[in-house]
Design a protein around this motif. Sequence first.
Motif, PDB file in Angstrom:
ATOM      1  N   TYR A   2       0.824  -1.208   0.000  1.00  0.00           N
ATOM      2  CA  TYR A   2       0.000   0.000   0.000  1.00  0.00           C
ATOM      3  C   TYR A   2       0.862   1.264   0.000  1.00  0.00           C
ATOM      4  O   TYR A   2       0.458   2.289  -0.539  1.00  0.00           O
ATOM      5  CB  TYR A   2      -0.974  -0.019   1.177  1.00  0.00           C
ATOM      6  N   LEU A   3       2.035   1.173   0.588  1.00  0.00           N
ATOM      7  CA  LEU A   3       2.959   2.295   0.514  1.00  0.00           C
ATOM      8  C   LEU A   3       3.373   2.539  -0.936  1.00  0.00           C
ATOM      9  O   LEU A   3       3.461   3.685  -1.381  1.00  0.00           O
ATOM     10  CB  LEU A   3       4.194   2.043   1.376  1.00  0.00           C
ATOM     11  N   TYR A   4       3.594   1.473  -1.687  1.00  0.00           N
ATOM     12  CA  TYR A   4       3.927   1.610  -3.102  1.00  0.00           C
ATOM     13  C   TYR A   4       2.792   2.303  -3.854  1.00  0.00           C
ATOM     14  O   TYR A   4       3.023   3.201  -4.652  1.00  0.00           O
ATOM     15  CB  TYR A   4       4.221   0.251  -3.731  1.00  0.00           C
ATOM     16  N   TYR A   5       1.551   1.881  -3.599  1.00  0.00           N
ATOM     17  CA  TYR A   5       0.404   2.505  -4.271  1.00  0.00           C
ATOM     18  C   TYR A   5       0.294   3.983  -3.915  1.00  0.00           C
ATOM     19  O   TYR A   5       0.001   4.817  -4.775  1.00  0.00           O
ATOM     20  CB  TYR A   5      -0.894   1.794  -3.906  1.00  0.00           C
ATOM     21  N   LEU A   6       0.527   4.308  -2.662  1.00  0.00           N
ATOM     22  CA  LEU A   6       0.471   5.706  -2.238  1.00  0.00           C
ATOM     23  C   LEU A   6       1.543   6.531  -2.950  1.00  0.00           C
ATOM     24  O   LEU A   6       1.248   7.599  -3.496  1.00  0.00           O
ATOM     25  CB  LEU A   6       0.651   5.809  -0.725  1.00  0.00           C
ATOM     26  N   LEU A   7       2.758   6.021  -2.961  1.00  0.00           N
ATOM     27  CA  LEU A   7       3.848   6.772  -3.593  1.00  0.00           C
ATOM     28  C   LEU A   7       3.675   6.873  -5.105  1.00  0.00           C
ATOM     29  O   LEU A   7       3.981   7.910  -5.695  1.00  0.00           O
ATOM     30  CB  LEU A   7       5.190   6.130  -3.258  1.00  0.00           C
ATOM     31  N   SER A   8       3.174   5.829  -5.739  1.00  0.00           N
ATOM     32  CA  SER A   8       2.997   5.885  -7.192  1.00  0.00           C
ATOM     33  C   SER A   8       1.868   6.833  -7.589  1.00  0.00           C
ATOM     34  O   SER A   8       1.827   7.301  -8.721  1.00  0.00           O
ATOM     35  CB  SER A   8       2.741   4.490  -7.751  1.00  0.00           C
ATOM     36  N   ALA A   9       0.983   7.149  -6.667  1.00  0.00           N
ATOM     37  CA  ALA A   9      -0.097   8.095  -6.954  1.00  0.00           C
ATOM     38  C   ALA A   9       0.411   9.525  -7.090  1.00  0.00           C
ATOM     39  O   ALA A   9      -0.296  10.384  -7.608  1.00  0.00           O
ATOM     40  CB  ALA A   9      -1.166   8.024  -5.862  1.00  0.00           C
ATOM     41  N   PHE A  10       1.636   9.783  -6.657  1.00  0.00           N
ATOM     42  CA  PHE A  10       2.186  11.129  -6.758  1.00  0.00           C
ATOM     43  C   PHE A  10       2.647  11.476  -8.163  1.00  0.00           C
ATOM     44  O   PHE A  10       3.021  12.609  -8.431  1.00  0.00           O
ATOM     45  CB  PHE A  10       3.334  11.312  -5.766  1.00  0.00           C
ATOM     46  N   GLY A  11       2.644  10.505  -9.060  1.00  0.00           N
ATOM     47  CA  GLY A  11       2.938  10.799 -10.452  1.00  0.00           C
ATOM     48  C   GLY A  11       4.284  10.288 -10.922  1.00  0.00           C
ATOM     49  O   GLY A  11       5.020   9.625 -10.199  1.00  0.00           O
ATOM     50  N   PRO A  12       4.599  10.620 -12.185  1.00  0.00           N
ATOM     51  CA  PRO A  12       5.818  10.084 -12.805  1.00  0.00           C
ATOM     52  C   PRO A  12       7.120  10.576 -12.175  1.00  0.00           C
ATOM     53  O   PRO A  12       8.143   9.919 -12.305  1.00  0.00           O
ATOM     54  CB  PRO A  12       5.723  10.537 -14.251  1.00  0.00           C
ATOM     55  N   GLN A  13       7.108  11.697 -11.492  1.00  0.00           N
ATOM     56  CA  GLN A  13       8.346  12.199 -10.909  1.00  0.00           C
ATOM     57  C   GLN A  13       8.853  11.312  -9.773  1.00  0.00           C
ATOM     58  O   GLN A  13      10.036  11.331  -9.452  1.00  0.00           O
ATOM     59  CB  GLN A  13       8.193  13.653 -10.432  1.00  0.00           C
ATOM     60  N   ILE A  14       7.999  10.508  -9.179  1.00  0.00           N
ATOM     61  CA  ILE A  14       8.409   9.624  -8.083  1.00  0.00           C
ATOM     62  C   ILE A  14       8.772   8.218  -8.588  1.00  0.00           C
ATOM     63  O   ILE A  14       9.353   7.422  -7.862  1.00  0.00           O
ATOM     64  CB  ILE A  14       7.312   9.563  -6.997  1.00  0.00           C
ATOM     65  N   GLN A  15       8.463   7.910  -9.842  1.00  0.00           N
ATOM     66  CA  GLN A  15       8.685   6.574 -10.399  1.00  0.00           C
ATOM     67  C   GLN A  15      10.126   6.068 -10.291  1.00  0.00           C
ATOM     68  O   GLN A  15      10.329   4.891 -10.010  1.00  0.00           O
ATOM     69  CB  GLN A  15       8.225   6.516 -11.864  1.00  0.00           C
ATOM     70  N   PRO A  16      11.137   6.909 -10.483  1.00  0.00           N
ATOM     71  CA  PRO A  16      12.512   6.386 -10.354  1.00  0.00           C
ATOM     72  C   PRO A  16      12.837   5.850  -8.957  1.00  0.00           C
ATOM     73  O   PRO A  16      13.742   5.042  -8.791  1.00  0.00           O
ATOM     74  CB  PRO A  16      13.396   7.588 -10.682  1.00  0.00           C
ATOM     75  N   TYR A  17      12.093   6.279  -7.957  1.00  0.00           N
ATOM     76  CA  TYR A  17      12.351   5.842  -6.587  1.00  0.00           C
ATOM     77  C   TYR A  17      11.580   4.585  -6.208  1.00  0.00           C
ATOM     78  O   TYR A  17      11.702   4.108  -5.085  1.00  0.00           O
ATOM     79  CB  TYR A  17      12.017   6.974  -5.616  1.00  0.00           C
ATOM     80  N   LEU A  18      10.794   4.072  -7.130  1.00  0.00           N
ATOM     81  CA  LEU A  18       9.979   2.895  -6.846  1.00  0.00           C
ATOM     82  C   LEU A  18      10.582   1.640  -7.461  1.00  0.00           C
ATOM     83  O   LEU A  18       9.885   0.778  -7.966  1.00  0.00           O
ATOM     84  CB  LEU A  18       8.545   3.118  -7.355  1.00  0.00           C
ATOM     85  N   TRP A  19      11.883   1.505  -7.381  1.00  0.00           N
ATOM     86  CA  TRP A  19      12.588   0.360  -7.950  1.00  0.00           C
ATOM     87  C   TRP A  19      12.262  -0.933  -7.220  1.00  0.00           C
ATOM     88  O   TRP A  19      12.475  -2.010  -7.735  1.00  0.00           O
ATOM     89  CB  TRP A  19      14.091   0.604  -7.889  1.00  0.00           C
ATOM     90  N   TRP A  20      11.707  -0.872  -6.031  1.00  0.00           N
ATOM     91  CA  TRP A  20      11.456  -2.038  -5.204  1.00  0.00           C
ATOM     92  C   TRP A  20      10.114  -2.695  -5.476  1.00  0.00           C
ATOM     93  O   TRP A  20       9.733  -3.637  -4.773  1.00  0.00           O
ATOM     94  CB  TRP A  20      11.596  -1.679  -3.738  1.00  0.00           C
ATOM     95  N   LYS A  21       9.417  -2.262  -6.528  1.00  0.00           N
ATOM     96  CA  LYS A  21       8.111  -2.845  -6.856  1.00  0.00           C
ATOM     97  C   LYS A  21       8.221  -4.342  -7.131  1.00  0.00           C
ATOM     98  O   LYS A  21       7.410  -5.133  -6.672  1.00  0.00           O
ATOM     99  CB  LYS A  21       7.522  -2.143  -8.072  1.00  0.00           C
ATOM    100  N   ARG A  22       9.221  -4.769  -7.893  1.00  0.00           N
ATOM    101  CA  ARG A  22       9.354  -6.189  -8.244  1.00  0.00           C
ATOM    102  C   ARG A  22       9.564  -7.050  -7.012  1.00  0.00           C
ATOM    103  O   ARG A  22       9.155  -8.194  -6.961  1.00  0.00           O
ATOM    104  CB  ARG A  22      10.451  -6.396  -9.255  1.00  0.00           C
ATOM    105  N   TYR A  23      10.205  -6.508  -5.993  1.00  0.00           N
ATOM    106  CA  TYR A  23      10.445  -7.279  -4.777  1.00  0.00           C
ATOM    107  C   TYR A  23       9.163  -7.459  -3.971  1.00  0.00           C
ATOM    108  O   TYR A  23       8.961  -8.502  -3.354  1.00  0.00           O
ATOM    109  CB  TYR A  23      11.536  -6.624  -3.936  1.00  0.00           C
ATOM    110  N   ILE A  24       8.318  -6.465  -3.982  1.00  0.00           N
ATOM    111  CA  ILE A  24       7.019  -6.597  -3.320  1.00  0.00           C
ATOM    112  C   ILE A  24       6.196  -7.676  -4.009  1.00  0.00           C
ATOM    113  O   ILE A  24       5.576  -8.515  -3.357  1.00  0.00           O
ATOM    114  CB  ILE A  24       6.264  -5.247  -3.324  1.00  0.00           C
ATOM    115  N   THR A  25       6.210  -7.668  -5.325  1.00  0.00           N
ATOM    116  CA  THR A  25       5.459  -8.673  -6.074  1.00  0.00           C
ATOM    117  C   THR A  25       5.994 -10.071  -5.791  1.00  0.00           C
ATOM    118  O   THR A  25       5.230 -11.013  -5.608  1.00  0.00           O
ATOM    119  CB  THR A  25       5.506  -8.372  -7.577  1.00  0.00           C
TER     120      THR A  25
END
Length: 70
Positions: A2-25
């Motif tokens: 849910y933290l990933y979903y919250l952070l990704s809602a802030f838009g494309p400028q935050i996307q480079p910091y969401l490298w850990w998505k694959r690990y959550i999956t």
Amino acid sequence: MYLYYLLSAFGPQIQPYLWWKRYITRLQLIQFAILIVYSIYCVTSGDLDLPESLKWLGAIQPFIFFYIFI
């Protein structure tokens, strides 16, 4: 997750910091695999005092989630 979903809602400028998505999956897939093993155990053992329909419903659900996440 849910933290990933919250952070990704802030838009494309935050996307480079969401490298850990694959690990959550991957962690979720491991969780569903554990639930699959546990649900098979619950269906095959006579330890639970639940109706058979609820046992099977609980056993099918992790398979569906695993399929969706894969």
